[in-house]
Design a protein around this motif. Sequence first.
Motif, PDB file in Angstrom:
ATOM      1  N   ARG A  23       0.851  -1.195   0.000  1.00  0.00           N
ATOM      2  CA  ARG A  23       0.000   0.000   0.000  1.00  0.00           C
ATOM      3  C   ARG A  23       0.891   1.251   0.000  1.00  0.00           C
ATOM      4  NH1 ARG A  23      -5.122  -1.191   0.655  1.00  0.00           N
ATOM      5  NH2 ARG A  23      -5.790  -3.021   1.818  1.00  0.00           N
ATOM      6  N   ASN A  28      -4.481   5.068  -4.384  1.00  0.00           N
ATOM      7  CA  ASN A  28      -5.766   4.886  -3.717  1.00  0.00           C
ATOM      8  C   ASN A  28      -6.041   3.426  -3.375  1.00  0.00           C
ATOM      9  OD1 ASN A  28      -6.496   7.278  -6.029  1.00  0.00           O
ATOM     10  ND2 ASN A  28      -6.926   7.725  -3.898  1.00  0.00           N
ATOM     11  N   TRP A 167      -6.660  12.553   2.352  1.00  0.00           N
ATOM     12  CA  TRP A 167      -6.292  11.463   1.460  1.00  0.00           C
ATOM     13  C   TRP A 167      -7.390  10.420   1.439  1.00  0.00           C
ATOM     14  CZ3 TRP A 167      -1.696  12.029  -1.158  1.00  0.00           C
ATOM     15  CH2 TRP A 167      -0.804  12.986  -0.644  1.00  0.00           C
ATOM     16  N   ILE A 169      -7.934   6.320   0.711  1.00  0.00           N
ATOM     17  CA  ILE A 169      -7.208   5.059   0.543  1.00  0.00           C
ATOM     18  C   ILE A 169      -8.037   3.917   1.092  1.00  0.00           C
ATOM     19  CG2 ILE A 169      -6.001   5.262   2.748  1.00  0.00           C
ATOM     20  CD1 ILE A 169      -4.015   4.037  -0.110  1.00  0.00           C
ATOM     21  N   GLU A 325       4.592   4.303   2.561  1.00  0.00           N
ATOM     22  CA  GLU A 325       4.209   3.094   1.844  1.00  0.00           C
ATOM     23  C   GLU A 325       4.883   1.884   2.486  1.00  0.00           C
ATOM     24  OE1 GLU A 325       6.486   2.540  -2.122  1.00  0.00           O
ATOM     25  OE2 GLU A 325       6.269   4.723  -1.903  1.00  0.00           O
TER      26      GLU A 325
END
Length: 376
Positions: A23, A28, A167, A169, A325
Amino acid sequence: MSNWTIKLNGKQFDRWKSFSFSRAIKDNVGKFNLVSSDKNPKDSPLAGNDKIEIFYKEQKCFTGFVDTVAVKGGRDGGSIIQFDGRDPLCDVVDSSLPDKAKSKKGGLTLVATIEAVFKALGIDGIKIIDKTKDKLGNKTVKLQKTGDSGTNAMDYLAELAASLQVWLISDEDGNLNIFRAGDVAANMEFYYLLNGKGKNNILDASLEIDLSQVFAKIKVRGKGSIAFDVSPKDAADLVDINGEHFDDWARPARYLEVKSDDIKTKAQAQQRAKDEVNSRRAKAFVYRVETNIFTDKDGKIFSLGQTMQINDEARQVSGKHIIGEFAVNFDRESGTQTSITFAPSEAYQIVDIDQRQEKAGQTKKHIKKQAKAKAK
């Protein structure tokens, strides 16, 4: 015995050799990969569009659907069947914006807009979870939002999210999270000490700094602020909507101007300039940790946007950093390998760099601060 388990369409699935999932805040959706232990495709119960769930010690880490199936091998019988996929939000990422969701006027909220897009696409089962402290997903934004023909559904939503500085996600359950990076601190520290035997939990690490896209002054201009061949009447209606921000990581002579059709107010231009500086800092400073850990001291799995304390004497990196990430790989023979990419604590936060309290502790040893840029 492995701490990892996998479910196929809700049922225990053990016919696999290895898997990985990843991720990133900038993306997204998350991705996964699974290598089957079956040698022949006809023997495998796993197929395209199947639902995969990955668990670590009964904690769900990933939910996704199989996008691609690849069979590799030769006459020797050494076939490999590989399955790749993404989490459920991939349907929004891949789809165009339906006509029913293209035009919204007046007071909009991010949550209501997402719901409208989901309804128009026929998406069911994906929850919208607002994790921001101020519940910005329900904050009314007064503007007219129109999607052009061929507009991507997720791009449409991401633009509105950006106006609120949040954001979007997917999470471990495949739901859509609205969040701000840095709001939550993980109960974990990573160490790479020169004399840290018994304490070090970093197997290896790397640091990359690239200042080629960092500018001392960034100015953002709104729609219609730069125009040519306009009539006097039209010119009277044009306003130079702009905002600017400075970055002492760059040499004073470096200047960048950004034009955005989405900018309508001075405040939006000012905020966009700050965001641009932060975003470029995030890309300029990349610190990556290799470890075999994927849970904090409380046993909770790591999440994007969490802050974490770093103390790496070899690369002179210390202080609080944000998980930008991560990628987790597990093989039945070699075990768990985790790669985590960190950014400075302010990189993904919507804050004024001049007023921030927490900085990447020893970043200054790698980057000499510069004087403020001259006005342009």
